[in-house]
Design a protein around this motif. Structure first.
Motif, mmCIF file in Angstrom:
data_model
loop_
_atom_site.group_PDB
_atom_site.id
_atom_site.type_symbol
_atom_site.label_atom_id
_atom_site.label_comp_id
_atom_site.label_asym_id
_atom_site.label_seq_id
_atom_site.Cartn_x
_atom_site.Cartn_y
_atom_site.Cartn_z
ATOM 1 N N ILE A 96 58.953 -115.111 43.554
ATOM 2 C CA ILE A 96 59.176 -114.875 41.991
ATOM 3 C C ILE A 96 59.841 -116.012 41.340
ATOM 4 C CG2 ILE A 96 60.281 -113.430 40.314
ATOM 5 C CD1 ILE A 96 59.772 -111.223 42.037
ATOM 6 N N ARG A 97 61.082 -116.453 42.014
ATOM 7 C CA ARG A 97 61.911 -117.538 41.556
ATOM 8 C C ARG A 97 60.856 -118.798 41.483
ATOM 9 N NH1 ARG A 97 65.195 -117.412 45.189
ATOM 10 N NH2 ARG A 97 66.801 -115.933 43.973
ATOM 11 N N MET A 98 59.936 -119.188 42.373
ATOM 12 C CA MET A 98 59.407 -120.337 42.427
ATOM 13 C C MET A 98 58.066 -120.412 41.177
ATOM 14 S SD MET A 98 59.080 -123.532 43.617
ATOM 15 C CE MET A 98 60.000 -123.540 45.219
ATOM 16 N N THR A 99 57.588 -119.088 41.204
ATOM 17 C CA THR A 99 56.585 -118.842 39.914
ATOM 18 C C THR A 99 57.365 -118.911 38.790
ATOM 19 O OG1 THR A 99 55.439 -117.041 41.360
ATOM 20 C CG2 THR A 99 55.097 -117.282 39.085
ATOM 21 N N LEU A 100 58.413 -118.370 38.546
ATOM 22 C CA LEU A 100 59.087 -118.730 36.969
ATOM 23 C C LEU A 100 59.475 -120.355 36.925
ATOM 24 C CD1 LEU A 100 61.546 -115.563 37.210
ATOM 25 C CD2 LEU A 100 59.257 -115.855 35.929
ATOM 26 N N SER A 101 59.940 -120.827 37.943
ATOM 27 C CA SER A 101 60.670 -122.266 37.893
ATOM 28 C C SER A 101 59.587 -123.341 37.639
ATOM 29 C CB SER A 101 61.715 -122.646 38.758
ATOM 30 O OG SER A 101 60.931 -122.466 40.052
ATOM 31 N N GLU A 102 58.546 -123.416 38.787
ATOM 32 C CA GLU A 102 57.679 -124.194 38.914
ATOM 33 C C GLU A 102 56.181 -123.909 38.124
ATOM 34 O OE1 GLU A 102 54.752 -125.156 42.514
ATOM 35 O OE2 GLU A 102 56.618 -125.728 43.285
ATOM 36 N N GLU A 103 55.548 -122.891 38.343
ATOM 37 C CA GLU A 103 54.402 -122.662 37.647
ATOM 38 C C GLU A 103 54.201 -122.433 36.211
ATOM 39 O OE1 GLU A 103 50.102 -121.762 38.368
ATOM 40 O OE2 GLU A 103 51.727 -123.087 39.096
ATOM 41 N N LEU A 104 55.493 -121.769 35.843
ATOM 42 C CA LEU A 104 55.604 -121.336 34.491
ATOM 43 C C LEU A 104 56.594 -122.126 33.689
ATOM 44 C CD1 LEU A 104 55.132 -117.397 34.897
ATOM 45 C CD2 LEU A 104 53.481 -119.037 34.161
ATOM 46 N N GLY A 105 57.727 -122.559 34.400
ATOM 47 C CA GLY A 105 58.603 -123.231 33.839
ATOM 48 C C GLY A 105 59.406 -122.285 32.672
ATOM 49 N N CYS A 106 59.431 -121.070 33.166
ATOM 50 C CA CYS A 106 60.294 -119.861 32.303
ATOM 51 C C CYS A 106 61.818 -119.963 32.731
ATOM 52 C CB CYS A 106 59.539 -118.717 32.106
ATOM 53 S SG CYS A 106 58.018 -118.489 31.346
ATOM 54 N N THR A 107 62.660 -119.503 31.814
ATOM 55 C CA THR A 107 64.076 -119.410 31.917
ATOM 56 C C THR A 107 64.318 -117.958 31.319
ATOM 57 O OG1 THR A 107 64.862 -120.672 30.146
ATOM 58 C CG2 THR A 107 64.581 -121.879 32.234
ATOM 59 N N ALA A 108 65.429 -117.365 31.830
ATOM 60 C CA ALA A 108 66.082 -116.125 31.124
ATOM 61 C C ALA A 108 67.395 -116.199 31.278
ATOM 62 C CB ALA A 108 65.367 -115.139 32.132
ATOM 63 N N SER A 109 68.213 -115.596 30.176
ATOM 64 C CA SER A 109 69.640 -115.492 30.207
ATOM 65 C C SER A 109 70.004 -114.090 29.941
ATOM 66 C CB SER A 109 70.252 -116.293 29.272
ATOM 67 O OG SER A 109 69.541 -115.885 27.946
ATOM 68 N N ILE A 110 70.940 -113.742 30.301
ATOM 69 C CA ILE A 110 71.370 -112.392 30.433
ATOM 70 C C ILE A 110 72.772 -111.907 29.808
ATOM 71 C CG2 ILE A 110 72.050 -110.217 32.054
ATOM 72 C CD1 ILE A 110 71.004 -111.991 34.267
ATOM 73 N N GLU A 111 72.696 -111.006 28.848
ATOM 74 C CA GLU A 111 73.841 -110.462 28.292
ATOM 75 C C GLU A 111 74.256 -108.956 29.057
ATOM 76 O OE1 GLU A 111 75.911 -108.949 24.088
ATOM 77 O OE2 GLU A 111 73.502 -109.588 24.329
ATOM 78 N N GLY A 112 75.422 -108.938 29.395
ATOM 79 C CA GLY A 112 75.790 -107.658 29.929
ATOM 80 C C GLY A 112 75.435 -107.481 31.668
ATOM 81 N N ALA A 113 75.392 -108.507 32.309
ATOM 82 C CA ALA A 113 75.216 -108.513 33.692
ATOM 83 C C ALA A 113 76.184 -107.517 34.496
ATOM 84 C CB ALA A 113 75.130 -109.792 34.345
ATOM 85 N N GLU A 114 77.505 -107.589 33.935
ATOM 86 C CA GLU A 114 78.430 -106.543 34.512
ATOM 87 C C GLU A 114 78.238 -105.227 34.584
ATOM 88 O OE1 GLU A 114 79.423 -106.742 30.184
ATOM 89 O OE2 GLU A 114 78.914 -108.420 31.564
#
Length: 293
Positions: free
Chosen positions: A51-69
């Motif tokens: 999944i990590r490689m799909t998001l970073s290499e194949e799709l170039g998608c990023t995500a940010s989280i609010e409320g990870a705690e």
């Protein structure tokens, strides 16, 4: 492993005679060549590494989280519930987010949480072999097979966390209070019943994102024409590739104790209450403290 549209169609509809031009079109909108090229470059990737490689290499998608705690780290398994704007990519991002939140910053001094996560998905996603160990399949066009039912029973009885999308399908364009809005379908009550039965707290998640205008118009036209076949589902891989380079924001709300899901409301009413809580986050346009996946 390589994806083969013809083999998938034979497995799902062994007696159907499908013209070659339709198969070629399906190969085009499902980006078979691109996916197989990616698999050839990374034949040994599995699970979250895939999944990590799909998001970073194949799709170039990023995500940010609010409320990870708000992602529990205790030994008590929970049910994560989320809106479903994208129909696949959101599931991968949320699963990765939950996994990464439990990874210690210093593995030498702080062990990672060992509790696994299962994501309830359409059974078609089981063809994604590198990550199908993360899935708990459901049959969208019929009842669960005996094997699927037994697998889900073991999942609920174990210490496995579960991520589910109670709408059962990705968001659609709907006319609400005289206005057209992109919103989840009605949430099903199953997650409330499971929370009560297995004493699992519920962790609501709101995922910011949407598919293309083409996707929503196709779904709307199909509905107007009373076509039962979910044609737009065929374009979900194309929608995923259309999200290349995008950034998504994910909001994790505080857990809802299962003890609050009392008999003052029916499971269906509780499900809609949780849905409203999640959708209320649409009003928040900006998050303040983000953690990047």
């Amino acid at each position: 492993m390589q994806f083969d549209i013809r083999a998938i169609l034979r497995a799902k509809a062994p007696n159907a005679r499908i013209p070659g031009f339709i198969i070629r079109y399906l190969e085009h909108i499902t980006h078979i060549k691109e996916m197989n090229a990616f698999l050839s470059r990374h034949p040994d990737l599995r699970d979250y590494d895939f999944i990590r490689m799909t998001l970073s290499e194949e799709l170039g998608c990023t995500a940010s989280i609010e409320g990870a705690e708000n992602i529990p780290s205790s030994d008590q398994p929970v049910i994560f519930v989320s809106n479903h704007p994208l129909g696949g990519l959101d599931g991968m991002i949320i699963a990765q987010m939950i996994h990464d939140s439990r990874m210690p910053k210093d593995p030498a001094t702080s062990p990672a949480s060992e509790r696994p996560l299962k994501v309830i998905v359409n059974e078609l996603l089981m063809y994604m072999e590198p990550i199908n160990s993360l899935w708990a399949p459901v049959n969208k066009v019929g009842r669960l097979t005996r094997e699927q039912a037994e697998q889900q029973q073991r999942m609920w009885e174990s210490g496995t966390d579960v991520l589910t999308f109670p709408a059962g399908a990705c968001s659609r364009l709907q006319r609400i209070d005289g206005k057209w809005r992109i919103q989840d379908l009605e949430w099903q009550k199953n997650f409330v019943q499971r929370a009560r039965e297995y004493h699992r707290d519920i962790v609501p998640i709101y995922f910011e994102g949407q598919n293309s205008r083409f996707f929503y118009m196709l779904a709307l036209i199909r509905k107007i024409l009373h076509i039962k076949l979910n044609i737009e589902m065929l374009y979900l891989v194309d929608e995923m590739y259309g999200a290349r380079g995008k950034h998504f924001r994910v909001h994790v709300l505080p857990p809802i104790p299962y003890t609050t899901l009392d008999n003052s409301r029916t499971p269906k009413e509780w499900a809609q209450e949780v849905k409203l809580k999640v959708e209320s986050l649409k009003l928040k346009e900006h998050a303040t403290d983000h953690t990047t996946c």
